[in-house]
Design a protein around this motif. Structure first.
Motif, PDB file in Angstrom:
ATOM      1  N   GLU A  53      11.631 -23.362 -25.293  1.00  0.00           N
ATOM      2  CA  GLU A  53      12.000 -22.534 -26.745  1.00  0.00           C
ATOM      3  C   GLU A  53      10.317 -21.602 -26.883  1.00  0.00           C
ATOM      4  O   GLU A  53      10.147 -20.767 -27.548  1.00  0.00           O
ATOM      5  CB  GLU A  53      11.720 -23.399 -26.796  1.00  0.00           C
ATOM      6  CG  GLU A  53      13.162 -24.634 -27.700  1.00  0.00           C
ATOM      7  CD  GLU A  53      13.274 -25.846 -26.800  1.00  0.00           C
ATOM      8  OE1 GLU A  53      13.832 -26.245 -26.637  1.00  0.00           O
ATOM      9  OE2 GLU A  53      12.257 -25.789 -26.305  1.00  0.00           O
ATOM     10  N   GLU A  54       9.278 -22.357 -25.735  1.00  0.00           N
ATOM     11  CA  GLU A  54       8.360 -20.555 -26.107  1.00  0.00           C
ATOM     12  C   GLU A  54       7.957 -20.149 -24.932  1.00  0.00           C
ATOM     13  O   GLU A  54       7.058 -19.594 -24.827  1.00  0.00           O
ATOM     14  CB  GLU A  54       6.856 -21.768 -26.147  1.00  0.00           C
ATOM     15  CG  GLU A  54       6.565 -22.734 -24.970  1.00  0.00           C
ATOM     16  CD  GLU A  54       5.151 -22.924 -25.644  1.00  0.00           C
ATOM     17  OE1 GLU A  54       4.787 -23.168 -27.222  1.00  0.00           O
ATOM     18  OE2 GLU A  54       4.851 -24.437 -24.713  1.00  0.00           O
ATOM     19  N   ALA A  55       8.933 -19.409 -23.862  1.00  0.00           N
ATOM     20  CA  ALA A  55       8.429 -19.103 -22.202  1.00  0.00           C
ATOM     21  C   ALA A  55       8.272 -17.747 -23.038  1.00  0.00           C
ATOM     22  O   ALA A  55       7.548 -16.820 -22.633  1.00  0.00           O
ATOM     23  CB  ALA A  55      10.114 -19.812 -21.887  1.00  0.00           C
ATOM     24  N   GLN A  56       9.237 -17.231 -23.762  1.00  0.00           N
ATOM     25  CA  GLN A  56       8.543 -15.361 -24.113  1.00  0.00           C
ATOM     26  C   GLN A  56       7.696 -15.399 -24.513  1.00  0.00           C
ATOM     27  O   GLN A  56       7.109 -14.236 -24.066  1.00  0.00           O
ATOM     28  CB  GLN A  56      10.028 -15.591 -24.893  1.00  0.00           C
ATOM     29  CG  GLN A  56       9.548 -13.706 -24.980  1.00  0.00           C
ATOM     30  CD  GLN A  56      11.433 -12.906 -25.743  1.00  0.00           C
ATOM     31  OE1 GLN A  56      12.007 -13.597 -26.411  1.00  0.00           O
ATOM     32  NE2 GLN A  56      11.568 -12.030 -25.573  1.00  0.00           N
ATOM     33  N   ASP A  57       7.712 -16.176 -25.766  1.00  0.00           N
ATOM     34  CA  ASP A  57       5.874 -16.322 -25.789  1.00  0.00           C
ATOM     35  C   ASP A  57       4.989 -16.190 -25.452  1.00  0.00           C
ATOM     36  O   ASP A  57       3.839 -15.295 -25.570  1.00  0.00           O
ATOM     37  CB  ASP A  57       5.707 -17.050 -27.847  1.00  0.00           C
ATOM     38  CG  ASP A  57       6.665 -16.726 -28.886  1.00  0.00           C
ATOM     39  OD1 ASP A  57       7.652 -15.558 -28.884  1.00  0.00           O
ATOM     40  OD2 ASP A  57       7.124 -17.760 -29.488  1.00  0.00           O
ATOM     41  N   ILE A  58       4.753 -17.439 -24.935  1.00  0.00           N
ATOM     42  CA  ILE A  58       4.301 -17.546 -23.370  1.00  0.00           C
ATOM     43  C   ILE A  58       3.917 -17.012 -23.124  1.00  0.00           C
ATOM     44  O   ILE A  58       3.171 -16.009 -21.784  1.00  0.00           O
ATOM     45  CB  ILE A  58       4.102 -18.768 -22.867  1.00  0.00           C
ATOM     46  CG1 ILE A  58       3.847 -20.323 -24.119  1.00  0.00           C
ATOM     47  CG2 ILE A  58       3.119 -19.282 -21.304  1.00  0.00           C
ATOM     48  CD1 ILE A  58       2.772 -20.139 -24.483  1.00  0.00           C
ATOM     49  N   SER A  59       4.716 -16.215 -22.254  1.00  0.00           N
ATOM     50  CA  SER A  59       4.757 -14.442 -21.434  1.00  0.00           C
ATOM     51  C   SER A  59       4.726 -13.961 -21.318  1.00  0.00           C
ATOM     52  O   SER A  59       3.326 -13.506 -21.290  1.00  0.00           O
ATOM     53  CB  SER A  59       6.432 -14.315 -20.624  1.00  0.00           C
ATOM     54  OG  SER A  59       6.691 -14.194 -19.728  1.00  0.00           O
ATOM     55  N   TRP A  76      13.681 -28.804 -17.186  1.00  0.00           N
ATOM     56  CA  TRP A  76      11.830 -28.211 -16.255  1.00  0.00           C
ATOM     57  C   TRP A  76      13.031 -26.483 -15.433  1.00  0.00           C
ATOM     58  O   TRP A  76      12.139 -25.919 -15.608  1.00  0.00           O
ATOM     59  CB  TRP A  76      11.216 -29.086 -15.526  1.00  0.00           C
ATOM     60  CG  TRP A  76      10.069 -29.928 -16.258  1.00  0.00           C
ATOM     61  CD1 TRP A  76      11.169 -30.697 -17.668  1.00  0.00           C
ATOM     62  CD2 TRP A  76       9.162 -29.689 -16.481  1.00  0.00           C
ATOM     63  NE1 TRP A  76       9.267 -31.046 -17.475  1.00  0.00           N
ATOM     64  CE2 TRP A  76       8.482 -30.473 -17.417  1.00  0.00           C
ATOM     65  CE3 TRP A  76       8.263 -29.695 -15.052  1.00  0.00           C
ATOM     66  CZ2 TRP A  76       6.834 -30.952 -17.794  1.00  0.00           C
ATOM     67  CZ3 TRP A  76       6.632 -29.841 -15.132  1.00  0.00           C
ATOM     68  CH2 TRP A  76       6.064 -30.744 -16.173  1.00  0.00           C
ATOM     69  N   ILE A  77      13.969 -27.038 -14.949  1.00  0.00           N
ATOM     70  CA  ILE A  77      14.000 -26.324 -14.032  1.00  0.00           C
ATOM     71  C   ILE A  77      14.594 -24.869 -14.748  1.00  0.00           C
ATOM     72  O   ILE A  77      14.006 -24.086 -14.670  1.00  0.00           O
ATOM     73  CB  ILE A  77      15.103 -26.667 -12.845  1.00  0.00           C
ATOM     74  CG1 ILE A  77      15.056 -27.896 -12.063  1.00  0.00           C
ATOM     75  CG2 ILE A  77      15.666 -25.754 -12.436  1.00  0.00           C
ATOM     76  CD1 ILE A  77      15.759 -28.363 -11.244  1.00  0.00           C
ATOM     77  N   GLU A  78      15.282 -24.797 -15.943  1.00  0.00           N
ATOM     78  CA  GLU A  78      15.794 -24.008 -17.221  1.00  0.00           C
ATOM     79  C   GLU A  78      14.370 -23.856 -17.697  1.00  0.00           C
ATOM     80  O   GLU A  78      14.444 -22.106 -17.972  1.00  0.00           O
ATOM     81  CB  GLU A  78      16.338 -24.940 -17.895  1.00  0.00           C
ATOM     82  CG  GLU A  78      17.898 -25.140 -17.581  1.00  0.00           C
ATOM     83  CD  GLU A  78      18.426 -26.040 -18.026  1.00  0.00           C
ATOM     84  OE1 GLU A  78      18.005 -26.485 -19.185  1.00  0.00           O
ATOM     85  OE2 GLU A  78      20.023 -26.553 -17.668  1.00  0.00           O
ATOM     86  N   GLN A  81      13.208 -20.998 -14.714  1.00  0.00           N
ATOM     87  CA  GLN A  81      13.772 -20.047 -14.897  1.00  0.00           C
ATOM     88  C   GLN A  81      13.560 -18.648 -15.824  1.00  0.00           C
ATOM     89  O   GLN A  81      13.421 -17.812 -15.956  1.00  0.00           O
ATOM     90  CB  GLN A  81      15.148 -20.542 -14.731  1.00  0.00           C
ATOM     91  CG  GLN A  81      16.257 -20.512 -13.508  1.00  0.00           C
ATOM     92  CD  GLN A  81      17.649 -21.320 -13.531  1.00  0.00           C
ATOM     93  OE1 GLN A  81      18.390 -22.283 -14.367  1.00  0.00           O
ATOM     94  NE2 GLN A  81      17.998 -20.652 -13.621  1.00  0.00           N
ATOM     95  N   LEU A  82      13.510 -19.023 -16.948  1.00  0.00           N
ATOM     96  CA  LEU A  82      12.731 -18.200 -18.227  1.00  0.00           C
ATOM     97  C   LEU A  82      11.749 -18.253 -18.217  1.00  0.00           C
ATOM     98  O   LEU A  82      11.927 -16.353 -18.417  1.00  0.00           O
ATOM     99  CB  LEU A  82      13.324 -19.331 -19.445  1.00  0.00           C
ATOM    100  CG  LEU A  82      14.820 -20.054 -20.379  1.00  0.00           C
ATOM    101  CD1 LEU A  82      14.222 -20.979 -20.841  1.00  0.00           C
ATOM    102  CD2 LEU A  82      15.576 -18.318 -20.173  1.00  0.00           C
ATOM    103  N   ALA A  83      10.542 -18.632 -17.569  1.00  0.00           N
ATOM    104  CA  ALA A  83      10.018 -18.028 -17.522  1.00  0.00           C
ATOM    105  C   ALA A  83       8.756 -17.219 -16.491  1.00  0.00           C
ATOM    106  O   ALA A  83       8.907 -16.786 -16.916  1.00  0.00           O
ATOM    107  CB  ALA A  83       8.650 -19.411 -17.135  1.00  0.00           C
TER     108      ALA A  83
END
Length: 279
Positions: A53-59, A76-78, A81-83
């Motif tokens: 849920e926070e992958a985009q913000d952290i990136s 975690w794999i998903e 992938q998002l990160a």
């Protein structure tokens, strides 16, 4: 090797310490604390985050990404992938550490889907390089079983092929590190035998490589030399720490201190690198 002054290990270390890049780490449970401590010691800023849920913000806020598949689950794999997808989309450099890829089909699957997002660097041991290149290896879980001279030579050739196939830098670490972009090879000498007796040393190194990638982006982007610089600094700190220890228990604090006090102006850093063209 005669790198430009802006890309020498010392200059990149100095720039890293000035900028303290924020490194996003999706790493295994065993490696989280050692990785954070190692990044802080060398002058970077660690961030551990694996929620989808926070992958985009952290990136958005991080300077580079390090993904380590050491302890996997489907969620975690998903998240990985998002990160990786967001890092690629935003032009952030990222490092893949295919820990123990030869141990299970799940690890092979995780690496396969992550490679679709084009890592900037793959940091692995000889067995992991061979497995990732589709060749047979003698992997023993997360440890390399391909440490003989012939096996290392075979893994070095596989690293060059893998770098060309994936259009990235491959950093194969061992007694002598081999860093290649498929056209050039840099060998990095140094370190200490006790580095292989301490958990998460390789995992933390992958994140240090990510920090050096971030430090290299100020007008001079050469992923090969930035990766080699990270390995040279790591090797220097390991060799320094190993001079006055009794075993792995005393090695860890000495290693962190050696990273923290590493002299960016030391000529030993650049002298650890040997650059050759691939024939």
């Amino acid at each position: 090797m005669t790198p430009s002054s802006s890309l020498s290990p010392g200059s990149l270390l100095h720039h890293l310490r000035q900028t303290a890049p924020l490194v996003h780490n999706i790493t295994n449970h065993v490696a989280m604390t050692p990785t954070a401590n190692t990044l802080l010691a060398i002058g970077a800023s660690p961030l551990m985050a694996h929620a989808q849920e926070e992958a985009q913000d952290i990136s958005t806020i991080s300077a580079a990404l390090s993904i380590n598949i050491g302890t996997l689950s489907q969620s975690w794999i998903e998240a990985m992938q998002l990160a990786a997808m967001y890092a690629q989309r935003e032009g952030k450099l990222w490092v893949l550490d295919p820990v123990g890829i030869g141990a299970s089909r799940l690890r092979h699957y995780a690496c396969r889907v992550l490679l679709e997002h084009h890592p900037s660097v793959i940091r692995a041991n000889a067995s992991e390089v061979l497995a990732l290149a589709g060749e047979t290896s003698q992997s023993r879980g997360v440890d390399s079983g391909d440490d003989s001279e012939d096996a290392v030579d075979r893994a070095s050739r596989a690293a060059i092929s893998l770098a060309r196939t994936q259009n990235c830098v491959v950093a194969m670490t061992g007694a002598i590190d081999v860093v290649t972009d498929g056209k050039r090879v840099i060998r990095v000498r140094g370190g200490h035998a006790l580095m292989g007796r301490v958990t998460a040393m390789g995992c933390a190194l992958s994140s240090v490589v990510a920090a050096f990638l971030a430090a290299s982006l100020d007008g001079h982007d050469d992923t090969l030399q930035a990766t080699a610089a990270a390995l040279a600094c790591y090797a220097e700190a390991g060799e320094t720490a190993g001079q006055s220890v009794e075993g792995p228990g005393s090695f860890v604090p000495r290693f962190l201190d050696a990273l923290y006090t590493l002299d960016a102006d030391s000529p030993l850093l650049a002298s650890r690198l040997e650059l050759t063209d691939v024939t």
